[in-house]
Structure formats: C-alpha cells, structure tokens
Design an enzyme around this catalytic site. Structure first.
Site, mmCIF file in Angstrom:
data_model
loop_
_atom_site.group_PDB
_atom_site.id
_atom_site.type_symbol
_atom_site.label_atom_id
_atom_site.label_comp_id
_atom_site.label_asym_id
_atom_site.label_seq_id
_atom_site.Cartn_x
_atom_site.Cartn_y
_atom_site.Cartn_z
ATOM 1 N N TRP A 27 9.182 -47.732 -9.285
ATOM 2 C CA TRP A 27 10.380 -48.058 -10.082
ATOM 3 C C TRP A 27 10.575 -49.574 -10.116
ATOM 4 C CZ3 TRP A 27 15.202 -45.724 -11.869
ATOM 5 C CH2 TRP A 27 15.071 -44.345 -12.112
ATOM 6 N N SER A 61 11.571 -45.097 -4.359
ATOM 7 C CA SER A 61 11.893 -45.483 -2.981
ATOM 8 C C SER A 61 12.166 -44.287 -2.089
ATOM 9 C CB SER A 61 13.109 -46.425 -2.984
ATOM 10 O OG SER A 61 12.762 -47.638 -3.630
ATOM 11 N N LEU A 116 15.739 -50.831 -5.371
ATOM 12 C CA LEU A 116 16.835 -49.964 -5.805
ATOM 13 C C LEU A 116 17.860 -50.830 -6.505
ATOM 14 C CD1 LEU A 116 17.026 -47.851 -2.567
ATOM 15 C CD2 LEU A 116 16.838 -46.862 -4.845
ATOM 16 N N ILE A 117 18.230 -50.454 -7.733
ATOM 17 C CA ILE A 117 19.235 -51.231 -8.474
ATOM 18 C C ILE A 117 20.384 -50.291 -8.806
ATOM 19 C CG2 ILE A 117 19.726 -52.551 -10.573
ATOM 20 C CD1 ILE A 117 16.771 -53.395 -10.601
ATOM 21 N N THR A 121 26.063 -44.302 -11.279
ATOM 22 C CA THR A 121 26.482 -43.192 -10.400
ATOM 23 C C THR A 121 26.311 -43.595 -8.934
ATOM 24 O OG1 THR A 121 24.261 -42.282 -10.213
ATOM 25 C CG2 THR A 121 25.574 -41.615 -12.148
ATOM 26 N N HIS A 123 24.071 -42.415 -7.046
ATOM 27 C CA HIS A 123 22.645 -42.149 -6.719
ATOM 28 C C HIS A 123 22.098 -43.266 -5.820
ATOM 29 C CE1 HIS A 123 18.432 -41.155 -8.387
ATOM 30 N NE2 HIS A 123 18.824 -40.191 -7.582
ATOM 31 N N ARG A 162 15.481 -62.121 -5.558
ATOM 32 C CA ARG A 162 14.887 -61.815 -4.242
ATOM 33 C C ARG A 162 13.395 -61.534 -4.327
ATOM 34 N NH1 ARG A 162 19.813 -61.510 -4.620
ATOM 35 N NH2 ARG A 162 21.321 -61.718 -2.901
HETATM 36 O O1 LIG Z 1 17.362 -44.121 -9.419
HETATM 37 N N1 LIG Z 1 16.971 -45.229 -9.239
HETATM 38 C C1 LIG Z 1 15.861 -45.608 -8.485
HETATM 39 C C2 LIG Z 1 14.908 -44.706 -7.938
HETATM 40 N N2 LIG Z 1 15.040 -43.368 -8.143
HETATM 41 C C3 LIG Z 1 13.946 -42.431 -7.936
HETATM 42 C C4 LIG Z 1 13.898 -41.914 -6.496
HETATM 43 O O2 LIG Z 1 13.499 -42.945 -5.611
HETATM 44 C C5 LIG Z 1 12.874 -40.764 -6.384
HETATM 45 O O3 LIG Z 1 11.603 -41.236 -6.775
HETATM 46 C C6 LIG Z 1 13.260 -39.588 -7.276
HETATM 47 O O4 LIG Z 1 14.598 -39.223 -7.013
HETATM 48 C C7 LIG Z 1 12.348 -38.381 -7.042
HETATM 49 O O5 LIG Z 1 12.387 -38.002 -5.693
HETATM 50 N N3 LIG Z 1 13.872 -45.170 -7.194
HETATM 51 C C8 LIG Z 1 13.727 -46.510 -6.969
HETATM 52 O O6 LIG Z 1 12.779 -46.930 -6.279
HETATM 53 N N4 LIG Z 1 14.617 -47.408 -7.497
HETATM 54 C C9 LIG Z 1 15.670 -47.016 -8.238
HETATM 55 O O7 LIG Z 1 16.464 -47.873 -8.691
#
Ligand SMILES: O=Nc1c(NC[C@H](O)[C@H](O)[C@H](O)CO)[nH]c(=O)[nH]c1=O
Length: 193
Positions: A27, A61, A116-117, A121, A123, A162
C-alpha cells in the site's frame, strides 16, 4: 540529533556478518519504495552485504506481523538468488526469482516496513494498533530484533516527509528508512554479542 537516532554512535557497528530480512507492505507504493531504498542504503553503508538482505512483500501493513513471524521461523520466502546461492540451495541454471526455504535462525534482525495513512474511518487506528502489538509480540517471542518501520501518518504529506520525498514548504524531510537500517545493525550486533 535530539529527534532521531544518534547515527554517529550506531554507525560504529559492523554489519558485514549480518543477515537482515525486510518485509514490506505494498500500500502507498511510491512511499514504500523510498523507505525501502533508504533502509537498503543504510544497511549497505553499515557493511551489510547486499546478498545478505532478503526482501519480501505483503499486500498491506496488517500482514506484516504474520510475514515477519514466518520469515524468522524459516519458511518459503521469495529470496533473491544471492542469498539462495550463498546457502548453496540454488544451481546457477535457475530462473529468477527463486522460491527457497530459508532455514530458521537465518536472520539477525528483520525490518517491517508499512505506510498507514488515516482515511475517513477508524480503519487506520485499528490496523495501527494491531500491527504495532503484533510486531512487538513477534520480536519478544522469537528473540530476533524486529525494527518498527511502519509510518502511521494522518495525511499523505506527513508520510512523504518521513520518506524524504515531501513536497511541503519545509522541504523534503528525512528518510526514516535510514534510521531503521541503522537500528537493525545495532540491535542485531548487540543480539549476537
Ligand atoms: O487501509 N489502509 C491501509 C492498508 N489497508 C490494508 C490492510 O493492511 C490489509 O492489507 C487488508 O485489510 C487485508 O488484510 N494497509 C496499509 O499498509 N496502509 C493503509 O493505509
């Protein structure tokens, strides 16, 4: 510097005998790529041989703790041929990339990289919390240092800065991958002592 790792001290560690694993999410790939490069450059600068750096990617992640655990435990990872050759497991006629099983105990440290951004939500909060605890657990259970290379940014500009590729008024920022590479060499060296 006050904020970052005192690189001058950590550069006194010799990485020439270390084998380092890197697991990275896909991601936000452009930011991941910059962080990965900064990490690799610092590892090599600290003496780690490029064939002793094994890189594996996962979707996001949330998959980092599982993949880090598997990498440390020793399982099929997509290793660069250099590593496989080094272990005498691949003949030269094989094509790239090679799926080989790296025996357990092969890594002196593993660096987990993710970006992760924050979205609209909750999430982001749940993944950040789960990944942080997950990686800490893997480290403490396995006894192998796991370097926390997960950016938890409230917006894209924070993440870009970063990774040293910021576009904001206050310049490009600092590539935190360099700090993670230095931390991996230091922790791995001390763990062997
Ligand atoms: O939602 N945003 C992000 C994200 N979501 C996916 C999650 O890590 C995982 O791969 C799925 O839920 C499947 O298990 N993963 C990231 O690395 N950065 C994000 O910003």
């Amino acid at each position: 510097s006050i904020k970052g790792i005192d690189l001058s001290y950590s550069s006194s560690f010799d990485g020439s005998s270390l084998r380092i694993g890197i697991v990275h999410a896909r991601w936000n790939a452009p930011i991941i790529e910059a962080l990965l490069q900064g990490t690799r450059d610092k590892l090599v600068q600290c003496g780690v041989k490029s064939q002793n750096i094994v890189v594996q990617s996962v979707p996001g992640s949330f998959e980092l703790p599982f993949a880090t655990k598997k990498m440390i435990a020793g399982s099929h990872v997509q290793a660069n041929v250099g590593t496989a050759d080094l272990m005498g497991m691949v003949d030269s006629t094989s094509s790239l990339p090679t799926e080989v099983s790296i025996p357990s105990g092969s890594f002196d440290a593993v660096i987990a990289i993710g970006v992760l951004i924050k979205g609209a939500t909750m999430h982001f909060e749940y993944i950040s919390e789960a990944v942080t605890h997950g990686l800490m657990n893997v480290q403490l259970e396995s006894g192998v240092p796991v370097i926390f290379g997960v950016l938890t940014a409230l917006n894209e500009e924070q993440a870009l800065e970063r990774a040293g590729i910021g576009k904001g008024a206050n310049g490009k920022g600092h590539n935190h991958g360099e700090d993670w590479g230095a931390a991996a060499v230091e922790m791995a060296s001390n763990n062997l002592a």
